[in-house]
Enzyme design. Structure first.
Site, short mmCIF file in Angstrom:
data_model
loop_
_atom_site.label_atom_id
_atom_site.label_comp_id
_atom_site.label_asym_id
_atom_site.label_seq_id
_atom_site.Cartn_x
_atom_site.Cartn_y
_atom_site.Cartn_z
N LEU A 62 4.78 0.60 -0.79
CA LEU A 62 6.49 -0.44 -1.59
C LEU A 62 7.37 0.14 -2.68
O LEU A 62 6.41 1.00 -2.99
CB LEU A 62 5.79 -1.66 -1.86
CG LEU A 62 5.48 -2.38 -1.02
CD1 LEU A 62 4.65 -3.99 -1.78
CD2 LEU A 62 6.01 -3.45 -0.34
N ASP A 63 8.24 0.27 -2.49
CA ASP A 63 9.25 1.06 -3.02
C ASP A 63 8.91 0.55 -4.22
O ASP A 63 8.29 -0.56 -5.27
CB ASP A 63 10.51 0.56 -3.26
CG ASP A 63 11.24 1.21 -1.82
OD1 ASP A 63 10.48 2.89 -1.29
OD2 ASP A 63 12.30 0.91 -1.36
N ARG A 64 9.12 0.74 -5.85
CA ARG A 64 8.72 1.07 -6.76
C ARG A 64 9.51 -0.57 -7.93
O ARG A 64 8.85 -1.45 -8.40
CB ARG A 64 9.29 1.81 -8.51
CG ARG A 64 8.68 1.69 -9.43
CD ARG A 64 8.53 2.66 -10.69
NE ARG A 64 8.32 2.36 -11.93
CZ ARG A 64 7.85 3.06 -12.52
NH1 ARG A 64 8.20 4.67 -12.68
NH2 ARG A 64 7.12 2.39 -13.49
#
Length: 228
Positions: A62-64
């Protein structure tokens, strides 16, 4: 911030699922911040008294700035099989996204071709195939409107980098807080209103249906959408 029992959504001998906080990175990067996979390794090692450390395989990312459900494998066999499940699209992924602009249609399918610029870490969407592009698609449905914000349920059918963020932006509905993809301002907390809500798949070892659900962040904003 260390992983605690409250962060664990699902665990057995093969898999462990965590409710990721926005701002956490999944794997080590140039920032030097402690990644989530290392936090989970420490949690497992402490819980099961493994002084030599624990195996942990990263199944997906998942993106930050994104919160929500992320799944790890506790064995190499589970990792290999989960990788195949994701590759073969034998898994249903559900996200919640909040936007400020109402979609032209209450539900629909988005199909685009994406190209990533790794130097800038930015993805561009095209409505036709271009050299070096990757096909992607997702389904979305408008669930509700609250105080001028629109909650979308998103089911990505492919798993491209930044896919949901760039596809919704390309539709004219950038995600709240996502100034990388067209929202006018970013979040002071470094988060965007995109949450990995649920995963459904057949367990890679037990061969039983698994459904894992992640509650929304308690941040003063997301709570209003929890009933959906």
């Amino acid at each position: 911030m260390a992983i605690t029992d409250a962060d664990i959504l699902y665990e057995d001998n093969h898999l462990i699922a965590v409710n990721k906080r926005a701002g956490d990175i999944v794997q080590v990067d140039e920032t030097g911040d402690e990644p989530l996979d290392e936090q989970v390794k420490k949690y497992i090692a402490a819980k099961y008294d493994k002084p030599g450390g624990a195996f942990l395989g990263v199944v997906h990312r998942l993106d930050r700035p994104v919160s929500g459900l992320i799944l790890f494998a506790k064995t190499s066999k589970a990792l290999d099989r989960m990788n195949a499940i994701f590759k073969n699209r034998e898994i249903k992924k559900t996200y919640f996204a909040v936007v400020r602009k109402k979609p032209a249609k209450p539900q629909g399918k988005l199909v685009d071709w994406l190209i990533k610029n790794p130097k800038k870490n930015v993805v561009t969407a095209y409505d036709h195939q271009v050299k070096g592009s990757q096909y992607c698609e997702l389904d979305y449905q408008l669930l509700t409107e609250l105080d001028g914000y629109y909650l979308l349920r998103v089911n990505p059918l492919t798993g491209r980098s930044h896919q949901i963020r760039v596809q919704l932006s390309n539709m004219g509905c950038p995600i709240v807080g996502d100034n990388k993809y067209g929202y006018p301002r970013g979040s002071k907390k470094g988060s965007i209103c995109l949450h990995a809500r649920q995963l459904e798949f057949i367990h890679p070892v037990k061969k039983e249906p698994v459904k894992i659900f992640a509650k929304l962040p308690k941040d003063g904003f997301w709570e209003k959408f929890e009933k959906f």
